[in-house]
Design a protein around this motif. Structure first.
Motif, PDB file in Angstrom:
ATOM      1  N   PRO A 140     111.531 -27.397  80.457  1.00 49.68           N
ATOM      2  CA  PRO A 140     111.074 -27.483  81.858  1.00 49.68           C
ATOM      3  C   PRO A 140     109.887 -26.548  82.104  1.00 49.68           C
ATOM      4  N   ARG A 141     109.080 -26.915  83.066  1.00 51.57           N
ATOM      5  CA  ARG A 141     107.953 -26.058  83.443  1.00 51.57           C
ATOM      6  C   ARG A 141     108.450 -24.852  84.245  1.00 51.57           C
ATOM      7  N   PRO A 142     107.610 -23.817  84.356  1.00 50.56           N
ATOM      8  CA  PRO A 142     107.981 -22.676  85.206  1.00 50.56           C
ATOM      9  C   PRO A 142     108.196 -23.128  86.654  1.00 50.56           C
ATOM     10  N   THR A 143     109.124 -22.488  87.325  1.00 45.88           N
ATOM     11  CA  THR A 143     109.399 -22.812  88.730  1.00 45.88           C
ATOM     12  C   THR A 143     109.124 -21.589  89.597  1.00 45.88           C
ATOM     13  N   TRP A 144     108.587 -21.855  90.797  1.00 48.29           N
ATOM     14  CA  TRP A 144     108.221 -20.790  91.726  1.00 48.29           C
ATOM     15  C   TRP A 144     108.655 -21.177  93.140  1.00 48.29           C
ATOM     16  N   ASP A 145     109.020 -20.172  93.932  1.00 50.55           N
ATOM     17  CA  ASP A 145     109.332 -20.434  95.337  1.00 50.55           C
ATOM     18  C   ASP A 145     108.096 -20.938  96.070  1.00 50.55           C
ATOM     19  N   VAL A 146     106.947 -20.319  95.749  1.00 48.75           N
ATOM     20  CA  VAL A 146     105.672 -20.757  96.338  1.00 48.75           C
ATOM     21  C   VAL A 146     104.698 -21.015  95.188  1.00 48.75           C
ATOM     22  N   PRO A 147     104.698 -22.221  94.610  1.00 49.45           N
ATOM     23  CA  PRO A 147     103.818 -22.491  93.465  1.00 49.45           C
ATOM     24  C   PRO A 147     102.349 -22.553  93.868  1.00 49.45           C
ATOM     25  N   ILE A 148     101.501 -22.162  92.956  1.00 48.77           N
ATOM     26  CA  ILE A 148     100.056 -22.272  93.197  1.00 48.77           C
ATOM     27  C   ILE A 148      99.649 -23.739  93.145  1.00 48.77           C
ATOM     28  N   ILE A 149     100.073 -24.417  92.081  1.00 45.88           N
ATOM     29  CA  ILE A 149      99.925 -25.864  91.962  1.00 45.88           C
ATOM     30  C   ILE A 149     101.215 -26.395  91.342  1.00 45.88           C
ATOM     31  N   ASN A 183     105.285 -13.860  85.549  1.00 43.23           N
ATOM     32  CA  ASN A 183     105.478 -13.121  86.795  1.00 43.23           C
ATOM     33  C   ASN A 183     104.295 -12.212  87.097  1.00 43.23           C
ATOM     34  N   LEU A 184     103.750 -11.582  86.061  1.00 42.70           N
ATOM     35  CA  LEU A 184     102.611 -10.683  86.248  1.00 42.70           C
ATOM     36  C   LEU A 184     101.396 -11.449  86.782  1.00 42.70           C
ATOM     37  N   LEU A 185     101.112 -12.589  86.181  1.00 48.34           N
ATOM     38  CA  LEU A 185      99.974 -13.390  86.630  1.00 48.34           C
ATOM     39  C   LEU A 185     100.194 -13.917  88.044  1.00 48.34           C
ATOM     40  N   HIS A 186     101.412 -14.338  88.318  1.00 48.59           N
ATOM     41  CA  HIS A 186     101.709 -14.900  89.636  1.00 48.59           C
ATOM     42  C   HIS A 186     101.577 -13.839  90.728  1.00 48.59           C
ATOM     43  N   GLN A 187     101.994 -12.625  90.414  1.00 50.80           N
ATOM     44  CA  GLN A 187     101.931 -11.543  91.399  1.00 50.80           C
ATOM     45  C   GLN A 187     100.498 -11.127  91.716  1.00 50.80           C
ATOM     46  N   HIS A 188      99.596 -11.308  90.776  1.00 49.12           N
ATOM     47  CA  HIS A 188      98.210 -10.884  90.976  1.00 49.12           C
ATOM     48  C   HIS A 188      97.282 -12.059  91.302  1.00 49.12           C
ATOM     49  N   ALA A 189      97.864 -13.158  91.735  1.00 48.53           N
ATOM     50  CA  ALA A 189      97.046 -14.314  92.120  1.00 48.53           C
ATOM     51  C   ALA A 189      96.281 -14.017  93.397  1.00 48.53           C
ATOM     52  N   GLY A 205      93.411 -22.389  78.418  1.00 47.94           N
ATOM     53  CA  GLY A 205      94.805 -22.002  78.210  1.00 47.94           C
ATOM     54  C   GLY A 205      95.251 -20.936  79.185  1.00 47.94           C
ATOM     55  N   LEU A 206      94.392 -19.937  79.423  1.00 49.27           N
ATOM     56  CA  LEU A 206      94.722 -18.870  80.362  1.00 49.27           C
ATOM     57  C   LEU A 206      94.868 -19.416  81.777  1.00 49.27           C
ATOM     58  N   SER A 207      94.029 -20.375  82.138  1.00 52.45           N
ATOM     59  CA  SER A 207      94.113 -20.949  83.485  1.00 52.45           C
ATOM     60  C   SER A 207      95.442 -21.651  83.711  1.00 52.45           C
ATOM     61  N   ARG A 208      95.997 -22.266  82.664  1.00 52.07           N
ATOM     62  CA  ARG A 208      97.290 -22.935  82.812  1.00 52.07           C
ATOM     63  C   ARG A 208      98.409 -21.926  83.044  1.00 52.07           C
ATOM     64  N   MET A 209      98.306 -20.771  82.394  1.00 47.83           N
ATOM     65  CA  MET A 209      99.302 -19.728  82.628  1.00 47.83           C
ATOM     66  C   MET A 209      99.125 -19.118  84.023  1.00 47.83           C
ATOM     67  N   TYR A 210      97.896 -18.858  84.411  1.00 51.19           N
ATOM     68  CA  TYR A 210      97.637 -18.266  85.728  1.00 51.19           C
ATOM     69  C   TYR A 210      98.133 -19.182  86.846  1.00 51.19           C
ATOM     70  N   LEU A 211      97.902 -20.479  86.709  1.00 55.92           N
ATOM     71  CA  LEU A 211      98.320 -21.426  87.740  1.00 55.92           C
ATOM     72  C   LEU A 211      99.823 -21.666  87.757  1.00 55.92           C
ATOM     73  N   GLY A 212     100.522 -21.102  86.771  1.00 60.63           N
ATOM     74  CA  GLY A 212     101.974 -21.151  86.775  1.00 60.63           C
ATOM     75  C   GLY A 212     102.580 -22.456  86.329  1.00 60.63           C
ATOM     76  N   VAL A 213     101.859 -23.237  85.534  1.00 59.83           N
ATOM     77  CA  VAL A 213     102.403 -24.517  85.071  1.00 59.83           C
ATOM     78  C   VAL A 213     102.757 -24.492  83.583  1.00 59.83           C
ATOM     79  N   HIS A 214     102.458 -23.370  82.912  1.00 58.79           N
ATOM     80  CA  HIS A 214     102.811 -23.226  81.500  1.00 58.79           C
ATOM     81  C   HIS A 214     103.139 -21.774  81.203  1.00 58.79           C
ATOM     82  N   TYR A 215     104.014 -21.592  80.231  1.00 58.58           N
ATOM     83  CA  TYR A 215     104.321 -20.267  79.713  1.00 58.58           C
ATOM     84  C   TYR A 215     103.327 -19.897  78.619  1.00 58.58           C
ATOM     85  N   PHE A 216     103.303 -18.617  78.282  1.00 60.82           N
ATOM     86  CA  PHE A 216     102.461 -18.128  77.184  1.00 60.82           C
ATOM     87  C   PHE A 216     102.757 -18.879  75.889  1.00 60.82           C
TER      88      PHE A 216
END
Length: 273
Positions: free
Chosen positions: A161-170, A91-97, A221-232
């Motif tokens: 399952p992968r992370p889910t978002w209302d407005v995914p980055i990718i 959530n933190l990474l997604h909010q600061h995208a 690895g960090l890019s995958r978390m930032y893009l919202g397709v993987h958890y830490f």
């Protein structure tokens, strides 16, 4: 690679340490009571026993990475606090995208994609074959193919399952645990660094190579978390599983490379270019 280059100094230092410890009274009694076990340990660090040292350190590193993977997997299965930390970081990474960061992350994550890795790996294998370096070529191919197979098996075992978002980055398909980009980049770029390391003679060049490889793999690895397709935890588990497989592949190459081609004993020296 560091172990390959510094094996002589490391072996000598550890050998002296083993000798001093062995003179300590309680340890001396243990040595006298279990002479065969003490001899086995001592031979891991004796002159001419580089391969034994390599296998020992490789085994310890693999066990540590396996322990880490098991701990993360257990937390994910039982929804322990680590999974809540996953959500917090996501959530933190997604909010600061931002658009600029997103473009950078997309470029970095591309370097860990199967297509890009397969492309440069094919070129590397062809070059190695043309130079008649068949063992490194086979080792690189086996590392990548085996790593991909291992990632697929683990994903199907855990079904996360992968992370889910209302407005995914990718968006990305497939399961989330472990991160294939994290595991694949560690294995692929780790193997490439190992092969290039052997060809380098300058210590600073080797340090720069190792540092650059570590930074690249961490950024992927960090890019995958930032893009919202993987958890830490997906990324950490990918690194752990990749470390186990990479260690096995490099150790296997060292065993084959140092295997005597005739009746002569294997060389006790360090790495060869």
């Amino acid at each position: 690679p560091w172990l390959v280059h510094h094996a002589g100094d490391l072996r000598a230092g550890l050998g002296r340490g083993i000798t001093r410890v062995g003179d300590w009274t309680p340890v001396r009694r243990l040595r006298e009571r279990y002479p065969k076990a003490w001899t086995f340990v001592g031979r891991r660090f004796a002159a001419g026993e580089y391969l034994g040292l390599h296998l020992t350190v490789g085994l310890l590193l693999s066990l540590g990475a396996l322990w880490l993977f098991g701990g993360v997997a257990e937390d994910v299965i039982h929804h322990d606090p680590l999974t809540q930390f996953d959500l917090t970081v996501a959530n933190l990474l997604h909010q600061h995208a931002s658009p600029a960061l997103t473009e950078v992350a997309k470029g970095v994550t591309l370097l860990g994609s199967p297509a890009v890795i397969a492309a440069w790996a094919l070129i590397a294998v062809v070059v190695l074959v043309m130079r008649k370096e068949l063992v490194p070529a086979g080792g690189l191919a086996a590392a990548l193919l085996g790593g991909g197979l291992l990632d697929g098996v683990l994903k199907r075992v855990f079904h996360r399952p992968r992370p889910t978002w209302d407005v995914p980055i990718i968006t990305a398909r497939g399961f989330s645990f472990p991160s294939g980009h994290a595991m694949g980049s560690l294995v692929a770029y780790g193997m490439l660094a190992y092969l290039v390391w052997r060809a380098l003679d300058h210590p600073r060049a080797r340090v720069a190579l190792a540092a650059g490889t570590v930074v690249l793999v961490l950024l992927i690895g960090l890019s995958r978390m930032y893009l919202g397709v993987h958890y830490f935890s997906d990324v950490v588990a990918g690194y752990a599983a990749g470390t186990v497989w990479l260690t096995a592949c490099i150790t296997g190459l060292e065993v084959v490379r140092r295997r005597p081609s005739s009746g002569a004993p294997p060389s006790a020296g360090g790495s060869s270019s």
